[in-house]
Design a protein around this motif. Structure first.
Motif, PDB file in Angstrom:
ATOM      1  N   LYS A   1       0.821  -1.211   0.000  1.00 33.87           N
ATOM      2  CA  LYS A   1       0.000   0.000   0.000  1.00 33.87           C
ATOM      3  C   LYS A   1       0.860   1.270   0.000  1.00 33.87           C
ATOM      4  N   TYR A   2       1.867   1.331   0.852  1.00 31.63           N
ATOM      5  CA  TYR A   2       2.640   2.559   1.029  1.00 31.63           C
ATOM      6  C   TYR A   2       3.839   2.680   0.084  1.00 31.63           C
ATOM      7  N   ALA A   3       4.457   1.543  -0.249  1.00 34.61           N
ATOM      8  CA  ALA A   3       5.705   1.599  -1.019  1.00 34.61           C
ATOM      9  C   ALA A   3       5.610   0.916  -2.376  1.00 34.61           C
ATOM     10  N   GLY A   4       4.458   0.311  -2.687  1.00 32.13           N
ATOM     11  CA  GLY A   4       4.319  -0.378  -3.964  1.00 32.13           C
ATOM     12  C   GLY A   4       5.117  -1.662  -4.060  1.00 32.13           C
ATOM     13  N   THR A   5       5.513  -2.210  -2.928  1.00 30.77           N
ATOM     14  CA  THR A   5       6.293  -3.446  -2.903  1.00 30.77           C
ATOM     15  C   THR A   5       5.351  -4.641  -2.959  1.00 30.77           C
ATOM     16  N   GLU A   6       5.553  -5.480  -3.943  1.00 34.49           N
ATOM     17  CA  GLU A   6       4.705  -6.664  -4.061  1.00 34.49           C
ATOM     18  C   GLU A   6       4.928  -7.578  -2.859  1.00 34.49           C
ATOM     19  N   PRO A   7       3.860  -8.135  -2.294  1.00 36.96           N
ATOM     20  CA  PRO A   7       3.997  -8.994  -1.119  1.00 36.96           C
ATOM     21  C   PRO A   7       5.003 -10.141  -1.300  1.00 36.96           C
ATOM     22  N   ARG A   8       5.139 -10.652  -2.517  1.00 41.89           N
ATOM     23  CA  ARG A   8       6.095 -11.747  -2.757  1.00 41.89           C
ATOM     24  C   ARG A   8       7.534 -11.298  -2.523  1.00 41.89           C
ATOM     25  N   ASN A   9       7.776  -9.995  -2.535  1.00 42.67           N
ATOM     26  CA  ASN A   9       9.125  -9.458  -2.341  1.00 42.67           C
ATOM     27  C   ASN A   9       9.385  -8.975  -0.924  1.00 42.67           C
ATOM     28  N   VAL A  10       8.493  -9.288  -0.004  1.00 39.61           N
ATOM     29  CA  VAL A  10       8.664  -8.865   1.394  1.00 39.61           C
ATOM     30  C   VAL A  10       9.163 -10.065   2.198  1.00 39.61           C
ATOM     31  N   PHE A  11      10.415 -10.005   2.606  1.00 39.48           N
ATOM     32  CA  PHE A  11      11.088 -11.070   3.350  1.00 39.48           C
ATOM     33  C   PHE A  11      11.305 -10.551   4.767  1.00 39.48           C
ATOM     34  N   VAL A  12      10.710 -11.222   5.758  1.00 44.45           N
ATOM     35  CA  VAL A  12      10.775 -10.756   7.140  1.00 44.45           C
ATOM     36  C   VAL A  12      11.393 -11.839   8.014  1.00 44.45           C
ATOM     37  N   THR A  13      12.266 -11.421   8.904  1.00 48.26           N
ATOM     38  CA  THR A  13      12.789 -12.333   9.908  1.00 48.26           C
ATOM     39  C   THR A  13      12.706 -11.672  11.278  1.00 48.26           C
ATOM     40  N   LEU A  14      12.331 -12.455  12.280  1.00 46.16           N
ATOM     41  CA  LEU A  14      12.286 -11.992  13.662  1.00 46.16           C
ATOM     42  C   LEU A  14      13.380 -12.663  14.461  1.00 46.16           C
ATOM     43  N   THR A  15      14.047 -11.892  15.293  1.00 49.38           N
ATOM     44  CA  THR A  15      15.034 -12.419  16.232  1.00 49.38           C
ATOM     45  C   THR A  15      14.599 -11.979  17.617  1.00 49.38           C
ATOM     46  N   GLU A  16      14.373 -12.942  18.487  1.00 48.63           N
ATOM     47  CA  GLU A  16      13.908 -12.635  19.834  1.00 48.63           C
ATOM     48  C   GLU A  16      15.055 -12.725  20.837  1.00 48.63           C
ATOM     49  N   ASN A  17      14.954 -11.909  21.870  1.00 48.42           N
ATOM     50  CA  ASN A  17      15.947 -11.955  22.937  1.00 48.42           C
ATOM     51  C   ASN A  17      15.279 -11.599  24.262  1.00 48.42           C
ATOM     52  N   GLY A  18      16.077 -11.456  25.317  1.00 49.40           N
ATOM     53  CA  GLY A  18      15.547 -11.213  26.651  1.00 49.40           C
ATOM     54  C   GLY A  18      15.775  -9.790  27.135  1.00 49.40           C
ATOM     55  N   PRO A  19      15.232  -9.468  28.303  1.00 49.69           N
ATOM     56  CA  PRO A  19      15.313  -8.110  28.834  1.00 49.69           C
ATOM     57  C   PRO A  19      16.738  -7.581  28.995  1.00 49.69           C
ATOM     58  N   VAL A  20      17.656  -8.417  29.414  1.00 48.43           N
ATOM     59  CA  VAL A  20      19.019  -7.956  29.653  1.00 48.43           C
ATOM     60  C   VAL A  20      19.784  -7.695  28.353  1.00 48.43           C
ATOM     61  N   ASP A  21      19.216  -8.058  27.231  1.00 45.44           N
ATOM     62  CA  ASP A  21      19.877  -7.889  25.937  1.00 45.44           C
ATOM     63  C   ASP A  21      19.687  -6.502  25.327  1.00 45.44           C
ATOM     64  N   TRP A  22      19.101  -5.575  26.072  1.00 48.39           N
ATOM     65  CA  TRP A  22      18.838  -4.226  25.555  1.00 48.39           C
ATOM     66  C   TRP A  22      19.454  -3.178  26.462  1.00 48.39           C
ATOM     67  N   SER A  23      20.119  -2.218  25.852  1.00 54.43           N
ATOM     68  CA  SER A  23      20.516  -0.997  26.534  1.00 54.43           C
ATOM     69  C   SER A  23      19.976   0.152  25.699  1.00 54.43           C
ATOM     70  N   LEU A  24      19.090   0.939  26.269  1.00 52.60           N
ATOM     71  CA  LEU A  24      18.430   2.025  25.550  1.00 52.60           C
ATOM     72  C   LEU A  24      19.134   3.362  25.770  1.00 52.60           C
ATOM     73  N   GLY A  25      20.327   3.311  26.284  1.00 51.30           N
ATOM     74  CA  GLY A  25      21.113   4.519  26.507  1.00 51.30           C
ATOM     75  C   GLY A  25      21.672   4.559  27.921  1.00 51.30           C
ATOM     76  N   ASN A  26      22.648   5.406  28.103  1.00 48.48           N
ATOM     77  CA  ASN A  26      23.291   5.627  29.400  1.00 48.48           C
ATOM     78  C   ASN A  26      23.994   4.393  29.951  1.00 48.48           C
ATOM     79  N   GLY A  27      24.262   3.398  29.112  1.00 44.94           N
ATOM     80  CA  GLY A  27      24.970   2.211  29.563  1.00 44.94           C
ATOM     81  C   GLY A  27      24.181   1.337  30.517  1.00 44.94           C
ATOM     82  N   LEU A  28      22.861   1.432  30.481  1.00 40.40           N
ATOM     83  CA  LEU A  28      22.011   0.669  31.393  1.00 40.40           C
ATOM     84  C   LEU A  28      21.177  -0.346  30.624  1.00 40.40           C
ATOM     85  N   ALA A  29      20.825  -1.438  31.286  1.00 37.17           N
ATOM     86  CA  ALA A  29      19.915  -2.441  30.725  1.00 37.17           C
ATOM     87  C   ALA A  29      18.536  -2.172  31.328  1.00 37.17           C
ATOM     88  N   GLN A  30      17.836  -1.188  30.790  1.00 44.01           N
ATOM     89  CA  GLN A  30      16.608  -0.694  31.396  1.00 44.01           C
ATOM     90  C   GLN A  30      15.510  -1.739  31.562  1.00 44.01           C
TER      91      GLN A  30
END
Length: 133
Positions: free
Chosen positions: A95-124
């Motif tokens: 709808k937004y970009a004119g990309t045919e659905p057959r050309n949309v390749f998606v992958t998800l990678t899941e992780n846990g809470p401690v795997d994120w630091s949103l700034g200030n060197g902290l694992a919020q």
């Protein structure tokens, strides 16, 4: 707090923005991320200095319109939520970009809470992030 990376061949700024909008809206609609939770890396490849390759794996006829979408997020979504996310991304990318659905390749990678630091060197997201031990 998904981190999204979108790679598209010969994509200019407006097309990359449209793809980012599609992915973000799908994330908000299907898995309930907050609307202001927006962390995207949008990369256009010119076909010379950078390119994308794809095949027709599993009978999907992909071409130079291929878009790779890699989403890293905390674990916990159901298979139904993930399927709904893939469908909605494909719908909105068309709808937004004119990309045919057959050309949309998606992958998800899941992780846990401690795997994120949103700034200030902290694992919020880590329950023990403020524990000095």
């Amino acid at each position: 707090m998904p981190l999204v990376r979108i790679d598209a061949l010969r994509a200019d700024g407006p097309r990359l923005e449209a793809l980012g909008r599609a992915v973000h809206e799908a994330l908000v609609e299907t898995i309930g991320i907050p609307p202001d939770d927006l962390f995207h890396v949008l990369i256009g490849h010119d076909g010379v200095n950078g390119t994308l390759q794809c095949g027709n794996y599993l009978g999907v006829q992909r071409d130079e319109g291929i878009v790779y979408i890699a989403i890293t997020l905390r674990a916990g979504r159901t298979p139904d939520q993930k399927r709904a996310l893939y469908r909605r991304i494909a719908e909105l990318a068309e709808k937004y970009a004119g990309t045919e659905p057959r050309n949309v390749f998606v992958t998800l990678t899941e992780n846990g809470p401690v795997d994120w630091s949103l700034g200030n060197g902290l694992a919020q997201y880590d329950p023990a992030w403020n524990d000095p031990a």
